[in-house]
Design a protein around this motif. Structure first.
Motif, PDB file in Angstrom:
ATOM      1  N   TRP A 439       0.832  -1.197   0.000  1.00  0.00           N
ATOM      2  CA  TRP A 439       0.000   0.000   0.000  1.00  0.00           C
ATOM      3  C   TRP A 439       0.875   1.260   0.000  1.00  0.00           C
ATOM      4  N   ILE A 443       0.619   4.203  -2.873  1.00  0.00           N
ATOM      5  CA  ILE A 443       0.406   5.633  -2.646  1.00  0.00           C
ATOM      6  C   ILE A 443       1.596   6.444  -3.146  1.00  0.00           C
ATOM      7  N   TRP A 490      -8.335   5.932  -3.289  1.00  0.00           N
ATOM      8  CA  TRP A 490      -7.192   6.785  -2.947  1.00  0.00           C
ATOM      9  C   TRP A 490      -7.633   7.994  -2.129  1.00  0.00           C
ATOM     10  N   GLN A 493      -7.024   8.413   1.686  1.00  0.00           N
ATOM     11  CA  GLN A 493      -5.674   8.611   2.233  1.00  0.00           C
ATOM     12  C   GLN A 493      -5.423  10.097   2.436  1.00  0.00           C
ATOM     13  N   TYR A 503       4.831   9.618   2.586  1.00  0.00           N
ATOM     14  CA  TYR A 503       4.289   8.261   2.666  1.00  0.00           C
ATOM     15  C   TYR A 503       5.354   7.191   2.472  1.00  0.00           C
TER      16      TYR A 503
END
Length: 577
Positions: A439, A443, A490, A493, A503
């Motif tokens: 993940w 991102i 998305w 986030q 991130y």
């Protein structure tokens, strides 16, 4: 110290430069101190050192003033007055702070006495000052104000999201707990309602993201960069790795971690006995057991976390006791709170604030010990003399928090009386690591694409999100009939909206945390000592040297990732038996 002994709250630091009576009502209240710093003659290294200490005192005061405005707003996003108080700081205080900050950086780096400050940490601080000077532009100050104002809109939009289930209005964190129910029909209902509620605002969030993308790109171009990605690497002080290293990380995760994610997903599908593994099947116990409930209330979560930290080191437990006594914990989910969780360092008092949205899940336990790791970091660096020393890069900050998740895990029996539940909790968390790394790569890769292509359309963004998502997702979960939800996951986030390019640090630090935990498993005393020694450095050394202080490498190559993932997989198999 015995469990019944009392502890002392830390004394508030004095303010010899700005005075104890300082109260921020307008820029005029602090301008004289900036003018003093800007115009003060510096005739030797001693005076330069004192100048740096005075600057740090002023900036620490302003940092904490902003922190409380942000904390109060996130605790109650519907309170217009709290929003206004935060926006006042962003609009009226930060712009002149930024201008003066650049002038003060120039004064410091041009001082002929700077080379005489040879204590550990000054070289790191000066390196950051020079990079800040390099990218500074006057025309970006109003743009940064606009960006911060727009960023805060995300929390208000997301914080207002609720769903109705069984006649009750639930926040999305509360509704997400229902994805662990053993009834598949109830899980599906909760998942679809959460997804639909998010989807209701997808156009508004698309528009907000477009505005942020365009503003950020203008800042980057003004500063002489081709795109906001390249600007961010400079602004974030990424001296130890490059975008190319991030691409290697993505490739390594795709090759070394995603195959194991496929294996775990296939095992889940078989254990559940379903024809197809659906998104609402991913959080439930694969053997049909009810969800783990490590605590019932926020107070119980805090109390048990303190007991858990005591097992590692009484000093760590006392850090949380101090925070509780000072009212620096807001952990329970409620309507109107901003999403997510954070530990906010408070530069003056040196006692941070933890914010989160706990309900009663294992994920909440992990969030609490994660933010508790950040808090420990704040305590370990609170006595460093300069603010710059107390603000390590995120690759180090997240090492503190993600390592604590694993270091504390063997002591989670304070949350789980039954050995079987403890094993389940450990396995779920270890499996979440296998989920986290892909993940993070997703991102991060998405952000690279977004800002490398600043003129993209909403349709292009949606298509490329799906492409990137599918590269790192398991090949087992069936999304048929729900493509329109998948195209917008998305938007959940918050980092994409509020802290762009923050991130990849989670992935780098996750690898470091596994290595810290492996050291702890081999030698608990030495492993914990290395962890604390690394954090105590603050930002007085390069990232690689800080990791080395913890006796771990700063490495995210494919062979190293494979080595660490094999260790995690081995631990998963141990607790599964």
């Amino acid at each position: 110290m015995t469990p019944n002994e009392t502890f002392s709250l830390p004394a508030r630091p004095a303010r010899p430069f700005i005075g104890e009576a300082m109260e921020l009502r307008s820029w005029a209240d602090v301008k004289p101190f900036y003018d003093n710093l800007l115009n003060r003659p510096l005739s030797n290294a001693h005076e330069l050192r004192q100048w740096l200490i005075d600057r740090s005192e002023l900036e620490s005061y302003l940092s904490e003033n902003f922190a409380w405005r942000y904390i109060r707003m996130t605790c109650d996003t519907a309170n217009g007055e709290l929003v206004n108080q935060l926006n006042f700081f962003i609009a009226d205080i930060q712009p002149p702070m930024t201008e003066y900050g650049n002038e003060l950086d120039l004064k410091a780096v041009h001082s002929p006495f700077l080379s005489e400050l040879t204590d550990a940490g000054f070289d790191i601080m000066v390196r950051g000052m020079k990079k800040a000077i390099e990218i500074y532009r006057d025309e970006n100050i109003p743009l940064q104000t606009d960006i911060q104002t727009e960023e805060r809109k995300y929390g208000a939009i997301a914080g207002a999201m609720t769903v109705q289930i069984d006649g009750r209005e639930l926040t999305l964190p509360e509704a997400t707990d229902r994805l662990q129910l053993t009834s598949r029909a109830e899980r599906e209902e909760a998942w679809r309602k959460i997804a639909e509620r998010r989807y209701q605002d997808h156009a508004v969030l698309d528009q907000l993201f477009d505005q942020l993308r365009d503003l950020r790109h203008r800042v980057a171009v003004n500063a002489g960069f081709a795109n906001f990605r390249d600007y961010s690497f400079a602004a974030l002080g990424r001296f130890d790795y490059t975008p190319a290293d991030c691409f290697k990380f993505h490739e390594s995760v795709a090759e070394a971690v995603v195959p194991l994610l496929d294996v775990l997903s296939q095992e889940r599908k078989q254990k559940l006995g379903v024809d197809s593994l659906r998104p609402w099947d991913l959080k439930v116990d694969a053997e049909g057991r009810p969800p783990l409930k490590p605590f019932a209330t926020g107070a119980e979560l805090v109390e048990k976390t303190i007991a858990c930290f005591d097992r590692l080191d009484r000093e760590l437990g006392d850090d949380l006791r101090i925070m509780r006594a000072m009212g620096h914990l807001d952990v329970e989910s409620r309507k109107g709170k901003a999403p997510g969780g954070y530990n906010y360092p408070l530069e003056e008092i040196g006692v941070p604030f933890i914010f989160m949205n706990a309900t009663s899940s294992l994920r909440d336990l992990v969030t609490m010990v994660h933010e508790g790791g950040h808090a420990v970091h704040s305590f370990l660096t609170r006595d460093l003399p300069l603010k710059a020393f107390r603000n390590p890069p995120m690759e180090v900050a997240e090492l503190a928090s993600m390592s604590m998740e694993l270091l504390s895990m063997d002591h989670w029996d304070v949350f789980f009386d039954k050995p079987d539940e403890l094993r389940r909790a450990k396995r779920q968390h270890l499996e979440s690591i296998i989920e986290t790394l892909p993940w993070v790569a997703t991102i991060d890769a998405f952000q690279h694409w977004v800002y490398e292509n600043p003129g993209h359309t909403v349709d292009e963004r949606r298509e490329n999100w799906v492409r990137i998502h599918d590269r790192f997702a398991d090949r087992v979960t069936d999304w048929s009939g729900m493509a329109y939800y998948k195209e917008y996951i998305w938007q959940r986030q918050l980092h994409l909206y509020e802290v762009p390019f923050y991130y990849i640090e989670y992935g780098i630090a996750q690898l470091g945390a596994i290595a810290v935990w492996r050291n702890y498993r081999r030698d608990p005393e030495a492993g914990l000592a290395g962890y604390k020694a690394a954090l105590s450095l603050g930002y007085k050394a390069p990232i690689r040297d800080i990791y080395a202080a913890a006796n771990i490498p700063f490495d995210f190559s494919k062979p190293y990732i494979q080595e660490l993932i094999a260790f995690v997989d081995e631990e998963i198999r141990k607790v599964a038996n």
